[in-house]
Write a protein that holds these residues in place. Structure first.
Motif, short mmCIF file in Angstrom:
data_model
loop_
_atom_site.label_atom_id
_atom_site.label_comp_id
_atom_site.label_asym_id
_atom_site.label_seq_id
_atom_site.Cartn_x
_atom_site.Cartn_y
_atom_site.Cartn_z
N THR A 69 0.83 -1.20 0.00
CA THR A 69 0.00 0.00 0.00
C THR A 69 0.86 1.26 0.00
OG1 THR A 69 -0.10 0.14 2.42
CG2 THR A 69 -1.77 -1.23 1.32
N LYS A 70 0.24 2.34 -0.43
CA LYS A 70 0.96 3.62 -0.41
C LYS A 70 1.31 4.03 1.02
CE LYS A 70 -0.77 5.78 -4.65
NZ LYS A 70 -1.50 6.95 -5.19
N ARG A 71 0.41 3.72 1.93
CA ARG A 71 0.66 4.09 3.32
C ARG A 71 1.92 3.41 3.85
NH1 ARG A 71 -3.71 3.81 8.33
NH2 ARG A 71 -2.32 4.69 9.92
N ARG A 73 4.37 2.37 2.00
CA ARG A 73 5.53 2.82 1.23
C ARG A 73 5.95 4.25 1.57
NH1 ARG A 73 2.63 0.05 -3.13
NH2 ARG A 73 1.82 2.03 -3.91
N ARG A 74 5.04 4.97 2.24
CA ARG A 74 5.26 6.40 2.44
C ARG A 74 6.54 6.74 3.20
NH1 ARG A 74 -0.17 8.32 4.03
NH2 ARG A 74 -0.60 7.69 1.88
N TYR A 141 6.52 4.82 -5.97
CA TYR A 141 5.55 5.00 -4.89
C TYR A 141 4.12 4.98 -5.40
CZ TYR A 141 2.71 7.54 -1.51
OH TYR A 141 1.69 7.92 -0.67
N GLN A 142 3.87 5.65 -6.52
CA GLN A 142 2.52 5.73 -7.07
C GLN A 142 2.10 4.44 -7.76
OE1 GLN A 142 0.39 8.02 -6.61
NE2 GLN A 142 1.49 9.90 -6.10
#
Length: 489
Positions: A69-71, A73-74, A141-142
């Protein structure tokens, strides 16, 4: 190592010979070693920062590829952004913001500590390879791009020598697949690349470097040349100098990459034929303007928000673009001017259409476009004053005196220009010839691919053209290893 140096003239043929002589599995390693040698030829210590950026962003991208998830990976995104942008801030902007803060505190009579300035030398090309690496990290990331697992391939993507120090700023999705291919020796492709390099060298050493001989005396000492005609001449000369210099570098970079089997994206598309400032930015330094569009303007909301906020987004992007070019108030004003141009262009679009209908220009699209090209050229040329001036006070002095001295008779103005250029008459003649040839070639190139046009000519005529271009470079070029303007960014 400069593209217009003897060093590169020896270096590049050796790289070509080794590249096509080695088995394909060793070619990327050769290019990586050659790229680091190319970069270290300026200063060996630069390579440490380049390698550190590469290691951190490779590992950040690799870790993000393992998270769903992006979260999740943030944190790795933030680590990469903090490292890359922090490096840029320390090397390029710390002293600028330090000085600005101290001046503000003194003006407001606020207590402040004496913060020492950093005596750091700006690494060549740091803005370019940092933005390229940041673009890769954001794409991973995206989820727009798979992280590169091969470290050598990623390191080559960051450090590939043709575009390492002044772009174009390439995307991972475009370049990384090319580093996975096996490029065969292709005579037609190599000739095409060398032809593009020759054209880029012509624009640099015949056009840009000759024009610099006229530009530098005025912009380096504007108060010694306060006459409007001289200031306008120097401004027009710089307008074509920077185009010849930067687009010449891009042609050299694209040509060198093409010889080795790689394709770079087009970075210039006849920008001075633009009929509006928005069109100019779709044609000038395309890799940078598209980078700001995709990684800053659109995330800020782009034009999908309320008009006032959209205008604010435009101004913010171009102010940041100005600072990207250099830590100086002149660049900030240059970026702000272009941001203001774009805001006014967007805001006034309905009024322009109404005026075109009322004046009859709508029925004459050719005349309307020609008028737009003229106005856009004047606006862009005026903004270049702030880009080239050594200080904001110099830029304002030039701006205030652009219209002085024109009350003289035409004969007196002509005498003034001749007196100034008496030491530069050969340079002025060569530069005028070079600019004319450059604009003529690019005018026809906008209607048909220059490569296709050249290849459609008979063999003998093509080689006469190659020989003529070579002789023009050898006899009219300035070969004192003058650095490219964008190397300072």
């Amino acid at each position: 190592m400069l593209f217009n140096s003897l060093h590169f003239l020896v270096f590049f043929p050796i790289v070509i010979g080794l590249y096509y002589g080695l088995p394909p599995r060793w070619r990327n390693l050769l290019l990586l070693l050659a790229s680091y040698y190319f970069y270290m030829s300026w200063r060996a210590a630069y390579a440490i920062l380049l390698l550190a950026t590469t290691l951190l962003d490779y590992y950040s991208g690799y870790r993000m590829s393992q998270l769903p998830t992006k979260r999740a990976r943030r944190p790795w995104l933030y680590l990469s952004l903090a490292s890359n942008l922090g490096t840029l801030f320390i090397f390029k902007y710390f002293n600028f913001f330090r000085d600005a803060a101290l001046q503000l505190a003194e003006a407001l009579h606020l207590p402040h500590a004496a913060v020492p300035a950093f005596g750091l030398l700006l690494p060549v090309g740091v803005s370019f390879y940092t933005f390229q690496s940041v673009g890769y990290i954001v794409d991973v990331y995206q989820g727009r791009l798979e992280a590169e697992r091969n470290f050598g391939r990623f390191a080559l993507f960051v450090a590939f020598f043709p575009q390492l120090v002044a772009g174009p700023i390439e995307r991972g999705g475009h370049m990384l697949p090319q580093f996975r291919r096996r490029h065969k020796f292709d005579y037609a492709r190599i000739v095409s690349g060398l032809r593009l390099m020759a054209w880029g060298l012509f624009k640099k050493v015949v056009v840009a470097d000759r024009l610099a001989l006229l530009v530098n005396p005025v912009f380096n000492n504007p108060r010694q040349h306060p006459e409007g005609p001289l200031l306008v001449l120097a401004t027009l000369a710089f307008t074509f100098q920077i185009y010849g210099d930067f687009s010449g570098y891009t042609d050299l970079a694209r040509g060198a990459a093409r010889v080795l089997g790689f394709d770079f994206n087009l970075n210039f598309r006849q920008p001075y034929q633009s009929a509006s400032v928005p069109e100019f930015w779709r044609r000038w330094h395309i890799s940078l303007s598209s980078w700001f569009r995709d990684y800053l303007y659109i995330p800020l909301g782009g034009s999908r928000v309320a008009p006032l906020r959209a205008y604010g987004n435009l101004l913010a992007v171009f102010l940041i673009s100005g600072l990207w070019h250099g830590a100086n108030w002149t660049f900030l004003v240059w970026g702000g001017l272009h941001g203001l141009y774009l805001v006014l262009s967007t805001w006034a679009r309905p009024a322009r259409e109404w005026l075109a209908q009322r004046t009859g220009l709508a029925a004459h699209p050719g005349l309307r476009r020609g008028l737009g090209v003229g106005i856009t050229f004047v606006l862009v040329a005026y903004a270049w004053i702030f880009f080239r001036a050594n200080s904001l006070s110099d830029a304002l002095f030039i701006s205030r005196h652009l219209f002085s001295g024109w009350q003289l008779s035409g004969r007196a103005v002509g005498t003034l220009l001749l007196d100034f250029s008496q030491h530069y008459r050969p340079e002025l003649a060569v530069a005028a010839f070079g600019v004319g040839l450059m604009l003529l070639v690019e005018y026809f190139g906008s209607r048909r691919s220059p490569q296709a046009w050249v290849m459609a000519q008979p063999f003998v005529l093509r080689w006469v053209g190659y020989l003529s271009l070579t002789l023009l470079i050898l006899y009219l070029g300035i070969f004192n290893s003058t650095s490219f303007i964008y190397f300072q960014f």
